[in-house]
Design a protein around this motif. Sequence first.
Motif, PDB file in Angstrom:
ATOM      1  N   TYR A  25     -23.066   8.203 -36.334  1.00  0.00           N
ATOM      2  CA  TYR A  25     -23.782   7.409 -35.220  1.00  0.00           C
ATOM      3  C   TYR A  25     -23.196   5.808 -35.499  1.00  0.00           C
ATOM      4  O   TYR A  25     -22.855   5.372 -34.449  1.00  0.00           O
ATOM      5  N   ASN A  26     -23.323   5.471 -36.616  1.00  0.00           N
ATOM      6  CA  ASN A  26     -22.865   3.839 -36.748  1.00  0.00           C
ATOM      7  C   ASN A  26     -21.437   3.777 -36.497  1.00  0.00           C
ATOM      8  O   ASN A  26     -21.176   2.653 -35.964  1.00  0.00           O
ATOM      9  N   ALA A  27     -20.587   4.769 -36.874  1.00  0.00           N
ATOM     10  CA  ALA A  27     -19.120   4.722 -36.441  1.00  0.00           C
ATOM     11  C   ALA A  27     -19.116   4.568 -34.921  1.00  0.00           C
ATOM     12  O   ALA A  27     -18.155   3.948 -34.679  1.00  0.00           O
ATOM     13  N   GLN A  28     -19.626   5.569 -34.302  1.00  0.00           N
ATOM     14  CA  GLN A  28     -19.569   5.720 -33.046  1.00  0.00           C
ATOM     15  C   GLN A  28     -19.840   4.209 -32.417  1.00  0.00           C
ATOM     16  O   GLN A  28     -19.269   3.706 -31.247  1.00  0.00           O
ATOM     17  N   ILE A  29     -21.147   3.792 -32.600  1.00  0.00           N
ATOM     18  CA  ILE A  29     -21.664   2.422 -31.821  1.00  0.00           C
ATOM     19  C   ILE A  29     -20.693   1.188 -32.426  1.00  0.00           C
ATOM     20  O   ILE A  29     -20.975   0.399 -31.513  1.00  0.00           O
ATOM     21  N   HIS A  30     -20.115   1.292 -33.350  1.00  0.00           N
ATOM     22  CA  HIS A  30     -19.332   0.152 -33.850  1.00  0.00           C
ATOM     23  C   HIS A  30     -17.773   0.368 -33.509  1.00  0.00           C
ATOM     24  O   HIS A  30     -17.125  -0.434 -33.689  1.00  0.00           O
ATOM     25  N   GLY A  31     -17.537   1.544 -32.671  1.00  0.00           N
ATOM     26  CA  GLY A  31     -16.158   1.678 -32.566  1.00  0.00           C
ATOM     27  C   GLY A  31     -15.208   2.090 -33.635  1.00  0.00           C
ATOM     28  O   GLY A  31     -13.967   1.930 -33.165  1.00  0.00           O
ATOM     29  N   ALA A  32     -15.627   2.493 -34.624  1.00  0.00           N
ATOM     30  CA  ALA A  32     -14.737   2.980 -35.795  1.00  0.00           C
ATOM     31  C   ALA A  32     -14.124   4.187 -35.232  1.00  0.00           C
ATOM     32  O   ALA A  32     -14.699   5.344 -34.785  1.00  0.00           O
ATOM     33  N   GLY A  72     -12.607  10.760 -47.746  1.00  0.00           N
ATOM     34  CA  GLY A  72     -13.016  10.316 -48.902  1.00  0.00           C
ATOM     35  C   GLY A  72     -11.753   9.315 -49.593  1.00  0.00           C
ATOM     36  O   GLY A  72     -12.285   8.515 -50.232  1.00  0.00           O
ATOM     37  N   LYS A  73     -11.027   9.222 -48.948  1.00  0.00           N
ATOM     38  CA  LYS A  73     -10.028   8.308 -49.401  1.00  0.00           C
ATOM     39  C   LYS A  73      -9.520   7.595 -47.962  1.00  0.00           C
ATOM     40  O   LYS A  73      -9.335   8.039 -46.963  1.00  0.00           O
ATOM     41  N   PRO A  74      -9.171   6.241 -48.052  1.00  0.00           N
ATOM     42  CA  PRO A  74      -8.516   5.548 -46.596  1.00  0.00           C
ATOM     43  C   PRO A  74      -6.876   6.119 -46.374  1.00  0.00           C
ATOM     44  O   PRO A  74      -6.490   6.541 -47.447  1.00  0.00           O
ATOM     45  N   PRO A  75      -6.640   5.954 -45.275  1.00  0.00           N
ATOM     46  CA  PRO A  75      -5.184   6.437 -45.210  1.00  0.00           C
ATOM     47  C   PRO A  75      -4.335   5.288 -45.875  1.00  0.00           C
ATOM     48  O   PRO A  75      -4.776   4.343 -46.156  1.00  0.00           O
ATOM     49  N   ARG A  76      -3.062   5.778 -46.215  1.00  0.00           N
ATOM     50  CA  ARG A  76      -2.303   4.864 -46.894  1.00  0.00           C
ATOM     51  C   ARG A  76      -2.049   3.646 -46.378  1.00  0.00           C
ATOM     52  O   ARG A  76      -1.784   2.578 -47.047  1.00  0.00           O
ATOM     53  N   ASP A  77      -1.742   3.578 -44.819  1.00  0.00           N
ATOM     54  CA  ASP A  77      -1.615   2.245 -44.071  1.00  0.00           C
ATOM     55  C   ASP A  77      -2.120   2.411 -42.946  1.00  0.00           C
ATOM     56  O   ASP A  77      -2.205   3.589 -42.350  1.00  0.00           O
ATOM     57  N   GLY A  78      -2.149   1.425 -41.934  1.00  0.00           N
ATOM     58  CA  GLY A  78      -2.267   1.271 -40.703  1.00  0.00           C
ATOM     59  C   GLY A  78      -3.960   1.371 -40.269  1.00  0.00           C
ATOM     60  O   GLY A  78      -4.201   2.219 -39.462  1.00  0.00           O
ATOM     61  N   TYR A  79      -4.698   0.766 -41.032  1.00  0.00           N
ATOM     62  CA  TYR A  79      -6.076   0.779 -40.558  1.00  0.00           C
ATOM     63  C   TYR A  79      -6.630  -0.533 -40.815  1.00  0.00           C
ATOM     64  O   TYR A  79      -6.111  -1.497 -41.841  1.00  0.00           O
ATOM     65  N   THR A  80      -7.737  -0.911 -40.318  1.00  0.00           N
ATOM     66  CA  THR A  80      -8.557  -2.138 -40.703  1.00  0.00           C
ATOM     67  C   THR A  80      -9.894  -1.892 -40.845  1.00  0.00           C
ATOM     68  O   THR A  80     -10.638  -0.915 -40.052  1.00  0.00           O
ATOM     69  N   THR A  81     -10.489  -2.259 -41.911  1.00  0.00           N
ATOM     70  CA  THR A  81     -12.100  -2.071 -42.305  1.00  0.00           C
ATOM     71  C   THR A  81     -12.719  -2.872 -41.405  1.00  0.00           C
ATOM     72  O   THR A  81     -12.656  -4.066 -41.567  1.00  0.00           O
ATOM     73  N   ILE A  82     -13.538  -2.504 -40.796  1.00  0.00           N
ATOM     74  CA  ILE A  82     -14.518  -3.174 -39.875  1.00  0.00           C
ATOM     75  C   ILE A  82     -15.768  -3.536 -40.065  1.00  0.00           C
ATOM     76  O   ILE A  82     -16.570  -4.297 -39.732  1.00  0.00           O
ATOM     77  N   GLY A  83     -16.313  -2.667 -41.310  1.00  0.00           N
ATOM     78  CA  GLY A  83     -17.688  -2.619 -41.681  1.00  0.00           C
ATOM     79  C   GLY A  83     -17.973  -1.863 -42.727  1.00  0.00           C
ATOM     80  O   GLY A  83     -17.336  -0.720 -42.882  1.00  0.00           O
ATOM     81  N   ILE A 128     -23.140  -3.586 -42.208  1.00  0.00           N
ATOM     82  CA  ILE A 128     -22.725  -4.882 -42.311  1.00  0.00           C
ATOM     83  C   ILE A 128     -21.277  -5.193 -41.842  1.00  0.00           C
ATOM     84  O   ILE A 128     -20.279  -4.231 -42.279  1.00  0.00           O
ATOM     85  N   PRO A 129     -21.080  -5.845 -40.645  1.00  0.00           N
ATOM     86  CA  PRO A 129     -19.708  -6.131 -40.268  1.00  0.00           C
ATOM     87  C   PRO A 129     -18.653  -6.698 -41.059  1.00  0.00           C
ATOM     88  O   PRO A 129     -19.211  -7.777 -41.570  1.00  0.00           O
ATOM     89  N   TYR A 130     -17.722  -6.313 -41.199  1.00  0.00           N
ATOM     90  CA  TYR A 130     -16.628  -7.302 -42.004  1.00  0.00           C
ATOM     91  C   TYR A 130     -15.645  -8.120 -40.917  1.00  0.00           C
ATOM     92  O   TYR A 130     -14.991  -8.790 -41.557  1.00  0.00           O
ATOM     93  N   THR A 131     -15.779  -7.872 -39.746  1.00  0.00           N
ATOM     94  CA  THR A 131     -14.811  -8.774 -38.951  1.00  0.00           C
ATOM     95  C   THR A 131     -15.537  -9.361 -37.623  1.00  0.00           C
ATOM     96  O   THR A 131     -16.723  -8.440 -37.223  1.00  0.00           O
ATOM     97  N   MET A 132     -15.169 -10.193 -37.028  1.00  0.00           N
ATOM     98  CA  MET A 132     -15.932 -11.124 -35.916  1.00  0.00           C
ATOM     99  C   MET A 132     -15.432 -10.251 -34.750  1.00  0.00           C
ATOM    100  O   MET A 132     -16.242 -10.204 -33.544  1.00  0.00           O
ATOM    101  N   LYS A 133     -14.382  -9.477 -34.720  1.00  0.00           N
ATOM    102  CA  LYS A 133     -13.980  -8.590 -33.777  1.00  0.00           C
ATOM    103  C   LYS A 133     -14.897  -7.591 -33.260  1.00  0.00           C
ATOM    104  O   LYS A 133     -15.153  -6.676 -34.102  1.00  0.00           O
TER     105      LYS A 133
END
Length: 164
Positions: A85-92, A55-66, A35-40
């Motif tokens: 696979y899903n991260a690779q095809i969606h550019g994560a 297991g945890k997101p970095p403290r700062d400097g990221y965008t959740t895309i899906g 499920i994408p979270y952004t239109m970009k």
Amino acid sequence: MAARFSTGFWMALALIAIGFLSGCASVKSTEQFYIPYTMKAYPPKPPDAFIPIIGKPPRDGYTTIGRLAFQSYNGWNFMRKSMIYNAQIHGADAVVLKDVSSNTQTAYFQVPPQFDYVPVTGTYCKNGKSYTYTNFVPVYQPGYVQPYTNTITAIDAEMIVLKK
């Protein structure tokens, strides 16, 4: 008296069990659960790109895309490959694994009773000649119930892009 089953019976049962447990899912089939979270749209990563699962997101400097959330009988290795696979095809740049759980279920299959016919060979004499004959004797094979287990693994993961 112990029941005897033919080799063919056990081979057929083994093939059924292997087919039942292996499934034919591919990591490509898990695209539908993203499920994408952004239109970009981000450019896809190459298939050999390293995508860390954290297991945890970095403290700062990221965008959740899906988000990728689903469950499968195919085990942890399949789930891990699906996230990558899903991260690779969606550019994560990374996968944040929010939740993982597994549940083992026991189910049963029933083999019905049946008759097998066993050849019994004998000889007899008539007019000084020996003759061979074969009779097929029915042998009752009682039915039985056999348990088997399936483990369902579920994941809930977010795909993130690091800010540069």
